[in-house]
Enzyme design. Structure first.
Site, PDB file in Angstrom:
ATOM      1  N   ARG A   1     -12.826 -18.278   4.124  1.00 38.12           N
ATOM      2  CA  ARG A   1     -12.006 -18.280   5.188  1.00 38.12           C
ATOM      3  C   ARG A   1     -12.656 -18.533   6.509  1.00 38.12           C
ATOM      4  O   ARG A   1     -12.478 -19.276   7.542  1.00 38.12           O
ATOM      5  CB  ARG A   1     -10.993 -17.389   5.247  1.00 38.12           C
ATOM      6  CG  ARG A   1      -9.900 -17.383   4.305  1.00 38.12           C
ATOM      7  CD  ARG A   1      -9.087 -16.183   4.358  1.00 38.12           C
ATOM      8  NE  ARG A   1      -8.082 -16.636   3.060  1.00 38.12           N
ATOM      9  CZ  ARG A   1      -7.011 -15.684   2.902  1.00 38.12           C
ATOM     10  NH1 ARG A   1      -6.899 -14.663   3.523  1.00 38.12           N
ATOM     11  NH2 ARG A   1      -6.351 -15.993   1.938  1.00 38.12           N
TER      12      ARG A   1
ATOM     13  N   ALA B   1       1.046  -1.236  -0.020  1.00 40.65           N
ATOM     14  CA  ALA B   1      -0.115   0.002  -0.028  1.00 40.65           C
ATOM     15  C   ALA B   1       0.748   1.388  -0.083  1.00 40.65           C
ATOM     16  O   ALA B   1       0.725   2.144  -0.716  1.00 40.65           O
ATOM     17  CB  ALA B   1      -0.935  -0.107   1.354  1.00 40.65           C
TER      18      ALA B   1
ATOM     19  N   HIS C   1      -4.787 -13.767  11.025  1.00 37.33           N
ATOM     20  CA  HIS C   1      -4.035 -13.688   9.743  1.00 37.33           C
ATOM     21  C   HIS C   1      -4.191 -12.237   9.321  1.00 37.33           C
ATOM     22  O   HIS C   1      -3.389 -11.585   8.580  1.00 37.33           O
ATOM     23  CB  HIS C   1      -4.694 -14.579   8.781  1.00 37.33           C
ATOM     24  CG  HIS C   1      -4.032 -14.434   7.550  1.00 37.33           C
ATOM     25  ND1 HIS C   1      -2.706 -14.701   7.216  1.00 37.33           N
ATOM     26  CD2 HIS C   1      -4.664 -14.248   6.214  1.00 37.33           C
ATOM     27  CE1 HIS C   1      -2.358 -14.489   6.313  1.00 37.33           C
ATOM     28  NE2 HIS C   1      -3.628 -14.257   5.531  1.00 37.33           N
TER      29      HIS C   1
HETATM   30  C1  LIG Z   1       1.643 -14.915   5.760  1.00 37.06           C
HETATM   31  C2  LIG Z   1       0.847 -13.931   5.001  1.00 37.06           C
HETATM   32  C3  LIG Z   1       0.259 -14.422   3.620  1.00 37.06           C
HETATM   33  C4  LIG Z   1      -0.427 -13.289   3.085  1.00 37.06           C
HETATM   34  N1  LIG Z   1      -0.872 -13.745   1.612  1.00 37.06           N
HETATM   35  C5  LIG Z   1      -1.540 -12.897   1.104  1.00 37.06           C
HETATM   36  C6  LIG Z   1      -2.024 -13.205  -0.392  1.00 37.06           C
HETATM   37  O1  LIG Z   1      -1.690 -14.317  -0.899  1.00 37.06           O
HETATM   38  N2  LIG Z   1      -2.999 -12.529  -1.161  1.00 37.06           N
HETATM   39  C7  LIG Z   1      -3.350 -11.449  -0.313  1.00 37.06           C
HETATM   40  O2  LIG Z   1      -4.265 -10.586  -1.102  1.00 37.06           O
HETATM   41  N3  LIG Z   1      -3.147 -11.073   1.017  1.00 37.06           N
HETATM   42  C8  LIG Z   1      -2.050 -12.115   1.588  1.00 37.06           C
HETATM   43  N4  LIG Z   1      -2.020 -11.583   2.977  1.00 37.06           N
HETATM   44  C9  LIG Z   1      -2.604 -10.295   3.217  1.00 37.06           C
HETATM   45  C10 LIG Z   1      -1.174  -9.101   2.842  1.00 37.06           C
HETATM   46  O3  LIG Z   1      -0.268  -9.540   2.677  1.00 37.06           O
HETATM   47  C11 LIG Z   1      -1.408  -8.150   3.576  1.00 37.06           C
HETATM   48  O4  LIG Z   1      -2.591  -7.602   3.996  1.00 37.06           O
HETATM   49  C12 LIG Z   1      -0.752  -6.819   2.870  1.00 37.06           C
HETATM   50  O5  LIG Z   1       0.544  -7.187   2.506  1.00 37.06           O
HETATM   51  C13 LIG Z   1      -0.564  -5.554   4.016  1.00 37.06           C
HETATM   52  O6  LIG Z   1       0.031  -4.772   2.971  1.00 37.06           O
HETATM   53  P1  LIG Z   1       0.130  -3.131   3.460  1.00 37.06           P
HETATM   54  O7  LIG Z   1       1.008  -2.377   2.590  1.00 37.06           O
HETATM   55  O8  LIG Z   1      -1.059  -2.763   4.021  1.00 37.06           O
HETATM   56  O9  LIG Z   1       1.032  -3.349   4.988  1.00 37.06           O
HETATM   57  P2  LIG Z   1       2.563  -4.086   5.324  1.00 37.06           P
HETATM   58  O10 LIG Z   1       3.089  -4.831   4.291  1.00 37.06           O
HETATM   59  O11 LIG Z   1       2.362  -4.700   6.649  1.00 37.06           O
HETATM   60  O12 LIG Z   1       3.396  -2.836   5.485  1.00 37.06           O
HETATM   61  C14 LIG Z   1       3.376  -1.910   6.599  1.00 37.06           C
HETATM   62  C15 LIG Z   1       4.544  -0.887   6.395  1.00 37.06           C
HETATM   63  O13 LIG Z   1       4.511   0.251   7.312  1.00 37.06           O
HETATM   64  C16 LIG Z   1       5.638   0.333   7.972  1.00 37.06           C
HETATM   65  N5  LIG Z   1       5.047   0.628   9.489  1.00 37.06           N
HETATM   66  C17 LIG Z   1       4.264   0.214  10.327  1.00 37.06           C
HETATM   67  N6  LIG Z   1       4.225   0.903  11.483  1.00 37.06           N
HETATM   68  C18 LIG Z   1       5.092   2.053  11.251  1.00 37.06           C
HETATM   69  C19 LIG Z   1       5.588   3.012  11.956  1.00 37.06           C
HETATM   70  N7  LIG Z   1       4.952   3.452  13.264  1.00 37.06           N
HETATM   71  N8  LIG Z   1       6.495   3.922  11.658  1.00 37.06           N
HETATM   72  C20 LIG Z   1       7.039   3.669  10.529  1.00 37.06           C
HETATM   73  N9  LIG Z   1       6.525   2.574   9.626  1.00 37.06           N
HETATM   74  C21 LIG Z   1       5.672   1.867  10.075  1.00 37.06           C
HETATM   75  C22 LIG Z   1       6.430  -0.982   8.182  1.00 37.06           C
HETATM   76  O14 LIG Z   1       7.580  -0.799   8.140  1.00 37.06           O
HETATM   77  C23 LIG Z   1       5.975  -1.374   6.764  1.00 37.06           C
HETATM   78  O15 LIG Z   1       6.935  -0.922   5.883  1.00 37.06           O
HETATM   79  C24 LIG Z   1      -0.921 -12.155   3.409  1.00 37.06           C
HETATM   80  C25 LIG Z   1      -0.676 -12.080   4.978  1.00 37.06           C
HETATM   81  C26 LIG Z   1       0.263 -13.032   5.317  1.00 37.06           C
HETATM   82  C27 LIG Z   1       0.554 -12.627   7.156  1.00 37.06           C
END
Ligand SMILES: Cc1cc2nc3c(=O)[nH]c(=O)nc-3n(C[C@H](O)[C@H](O)[C@H](O)COP(=O)(O)OP(=O)(O)OC[C@H]3O[C@@H](n4cnc5c(N)ncnc54)[C@H](O)[C@@H]3O)c2cc1C
Length: 671
Positions: free
Chosen positions: A338, A45, A430
């Site tokens: 799920r 994201a 999860h």
């Molecule tokens: C094992 C696993 C497998 C999955 N497989 C799938 C799949 O196959 N398909 C699917 O659609 N979804 C899947 N998901 C869900 C999906 O991976 C996540 O929902 C998604 O990647 C979240 O992305 P994000 O960018 O919102 O957050 P994240 O990837 O969690 O990134 C968070 C970011 O915020 C930063 N951050 C957090 N707090 C702070 C702070 N206070 N200060 C500075 N930086 C901060 C971190 O450093 C990181 O860079 C899976 C989840 C897991 C756990």
């Protein structure tokens, strides 16, 4: 105007997004250079948002607590990403992806957002292919698809079991280009400690340099929170150890409403808990349910013998096995959503059919798939399809090619060969569908503060269908926010740089320093993990897969007790001005201890079963749906959006009414 104005554009659902884009304000290219945007998070994201905003000309400051954006938790995503491309010619369409996602979320998501998500899903795949993301391809070179739970088409694009990693490398390379050009200033190993609100608008953050411990002020015209989900409030989850709620929680405490905190996803296929020493659980991707069949023994005695190691699963004949998902849900079988699969596994284990030492595991068996693929391969290559050894060898190779890394991971952790004996799986926390409340533009109730990806609540309702989080995170970052943020920033082209010397920055910085000093000087008797584990146990036992009024009230009381004790007894070794991971954890657990209470309050308030949220008081009785979750649309067709009022217990509930104008509201059935 109510703070809870979702700003959903008028008009037919399939025109809303296009019309909205045509009508919102724009920032001219030359003016974008005058505007700074902070993006907290570099997962799919945040990474996609930072890269896109910088590409458009904004000055971006990007923050993550890892040593590189590439290590964001998104890297862990295994199974795939949905898109309504209809490459399989199996009847998929934007409408069907929209429909499946709303139904999968048990009719607790906002129609307009989900439709937009389905609409831009196809663009995401094109964008990522253009970046060089190596999606799996079919023999003829076209992109391959597989199926995920809750749908009857194949629309999931994947890169073996490493889809998140490959997508993140794509986003990271797009970011790197902008870092190289100076349009993104990257702050690795920096943690956002608070948001700074000036004159009612988000104008910056306080960050801690995690290597030196230095506290820094950073200003911008807008702040984007893309900090991921809060599943680690349960201590044990499939999330990365560092995943936390703090950035989202800090904006909540400064005025952003927090939506549906109790909507958590419990994933059915995880490696079961093995003991108290564990700090993390491991997911076995849902893609495995394409080929694996889930079962427990039909007979209680057989289950007991297996638990005691006196009987092997492979010794049980076909007729002695209960393929309970295929039995209960013939239309979707092992690919029910799920929440349904998780509850069904718990039900069997609660009845005594569990197959591991703790009684909390069911089988995921690939023998039938190995046989099926093996026969097919033998026929294709002109071999004897009755040669059992050859069939198993060929079938095993096919399974290995599809899921090899997942099988290897399982074998390393459990020390059993899943090609020859069924995997053991059990549900685990999860994903969190709840998060910071945002309007259609992804803006929170703090003007200028946006939330994207798992950190917001926007698209998944009460249950997320597999492969839709990656889709949402990338939709938000590549295709939604880059348009909608301009509507707000257009008013800031003459504002000039935001000063970091205002009293608001001063106050926020002092508060942060005060808390850090407190932790170091408290010199209590118990570690941060001690409190986190206790919180996790309460959450899992009383606020987890199934909940009831009594348990929830007990949980709220217990969480308050744990929190009180935390502030008295927590011990954080080391110093403030150094690399200190215990100190980082302390702040995060302090926030989890507050979120946990709101989470339980939200679950208590929602006296209906829906999606991943099962209320024991709200169950279907009799008829075809006997024992299934009973949703209550009359009383609960709303998003709960909580306002912080200075004390969690007195948080104020606002309701965003959900209207279903394009999909008929029905009790879900996957039979
Ligand atoms: C094992 C696993 C497998 C999955 N497989 C799938 C799949 O196959 N398909 C699917 O659609 N979804 C899947 N998901 C869900 C999906 O991976 C996540 O929902 C998604 O990647 C979240 O992305 P994000 O960018 O919102 O957050 P994240 O990837 O969690 O990134 C968070 C970011 O915020 C930063 N951050 C957090 N707090 C702070 C702070 N206070 N200060 C500075 N930086 C901060 C971190 O450093 C990181 O860079 C899976 C989840 C897991 C756990």
């Amino acid at each position: 105007m109510s703070k809870l104005d979702a700003k959903i554009p008028k008009g037919p659902i399939d025109k809303k997004w296009t019309d909205h884009k045509n009508n919102i304000k724009l920032v001219a290219p030359a003016n974008k250079r005058l505007i700074d945007v902070i993006v907290v998070g570099t997962g799919l994201a945040g990474g996609s948002a930072a890269a896109s905003l910088a590409e458009m000309g904004y000055n971006v400051k990007s923050f993550c607590f890892q040593d590189s954006p590439r290590r964001a938790h998104s890297i862990a995503a295994q199974g795939g990403i949905n898109a309504a491309k209809n490459y399989q010619n199996d009847g998929d369409s934007t409408y069907r992806l929209f429909y499946d996602t709303v139904k999968g979320g048990d009719y607790r998501s906002r129609e307009a957002n989900v439709y937009r998500l389905a609409e831009v899903s196809a663009n995401i795949i094109d964008q990522c292919v253009a970046q060089g993301v190596p999606f799996a391809r079919e023999y003829g070179g076209l992109l391959d698809n597989r199926s995920f739970g809750g749908v009857q088409v194949s629309r999931t694009f994947y890169a073996k079991g490493q889809t998140g990693q490959q997508l993140l490398l794509g986003a990271y390379s797009a970011m790197s280009r902008q870092i190289g050009k100076g349009k993104i200033k990257m702050y690795n190993r920096h943690e956002m400690m608070d948001v700074v609100v000036v004159d009612g608008k988000a104008r910056g953050i306080i960050a801690r340099n995690l290597v030196t411990g230095e506290i820094e002020r950073h200003s911008a015209h807008a702040v984007v929170i893309a900090s991921g989900g809060y599943g680690n409030v349960f201590f044990l989850s499939t999330n990365a150890m560092g995943s936390n709620t703090s950035a989202a929680w800090k904006v909540h405490k400064k005025g952003a409403y927090f939506a549906n905190p109790c909507f958590t996803q419990i994933h059915p296929t995880c490696i079961p808990v093995s003991g108290d020493h564990q700090s993390k659980l491991t997911l076995m991707s849902e893609s495995l349910r394409n080929d694996g069949r889930i079962w427990v023994p039909k007979d209680l005695e057989a289950a007991k013998a297996i638990r005691e190691g006196k009987l092997k699963p492979t010794e049980l004949k076909e007729e002695e096995r209960d393929y309970y998902l295929e039995r209960r849900y013939p239309a979707f079988g092992n690919l029910v959503p799920r929440d349904v699969a998780s509850r069904a596994a718990k039900e069997r284990c609660d009845e005594g059919y569990g197959v591991n030492a703790t009684g909390e595991a069911v089988y995921l068996d690939f023998a039938a798939a190995i046989e099926r693929y093996g026969k097919e391969e033998a026929l294709v290559h002109g071999h004897d399809a009755n040669d059992q050894n050859l069939v198993v060898k060929l079938g095993t190779a096919v399974i290995k090619a599809k899921y090899g890394n997942l099988f290897q991971m399982y074998e390393k952790i459990v020390d059993q060969d899943p090609y020859t004996t069924p995997m053991m799986i059990y549900p685990a926390v999860h994903y969190t569908m709840g998060g910071v409340w945002v309007d259609y533009n992804l803006m929170t109730t703090i003007p200028g503060c946006y939330a994207t990806g798992e950190a917001n609540f926007s698209d998944h309702g009460a249950n997320r269908l597999g492969a839709s989080a990656l889709m949402q995170g990338l939709a938000d970052g590549y295709f939604v926010l880059p348009y909608t943020i301009g509507d707000y920033l257009a008013d800031d082209i003459r504002t000039g740089p935001i000063s970091i010397d205002s009293p608001e920055f001063e106050e926020a910085e002092n508060d942060v320093k005060k808390q850090l000093d407190f932790f170091i000087n408290n010199k209590g008797t118990k570690s941060v993990d001690y409190f986190h584990k206790r919180l996790g146990k309460v959450m899992w036992n009383n606020v987890g897969m199934s909940r009831n009024e009594k348990g929830l009230k007990e949980a709220i009381a217990e969480i308050r007790e744990i929190r009180d004790e935390f502030w008295k007894e927590v011990r954080v070794p080391g110093e403030v001005s150094e690399f200190n991971q215990e100190l980082e954890k302390a702040g995060r657990v302090a926030d989890f201890l507050e979120l946990g209470e709101l989470f339980a309050m939200d679950a208590l308030e929602r006296n209906e079963s829906c999606g991943g949220h099962f209320r024991e008081e709200s169950v279907e009785v009799g008829g075809e749906q006997d024992g299934e979750a009973l949703r209550d649309d009359k009383n609960f067709a709303f998003v709960s959006a909580w306002e912080y009022t200075g004390n969690i217990a007195e948080s104020k509930l606002h309701k965003e009414e959900l209207k279903y104008e394009n999909i008929e509201l029905k009790q879900r059935s996957y039979k």
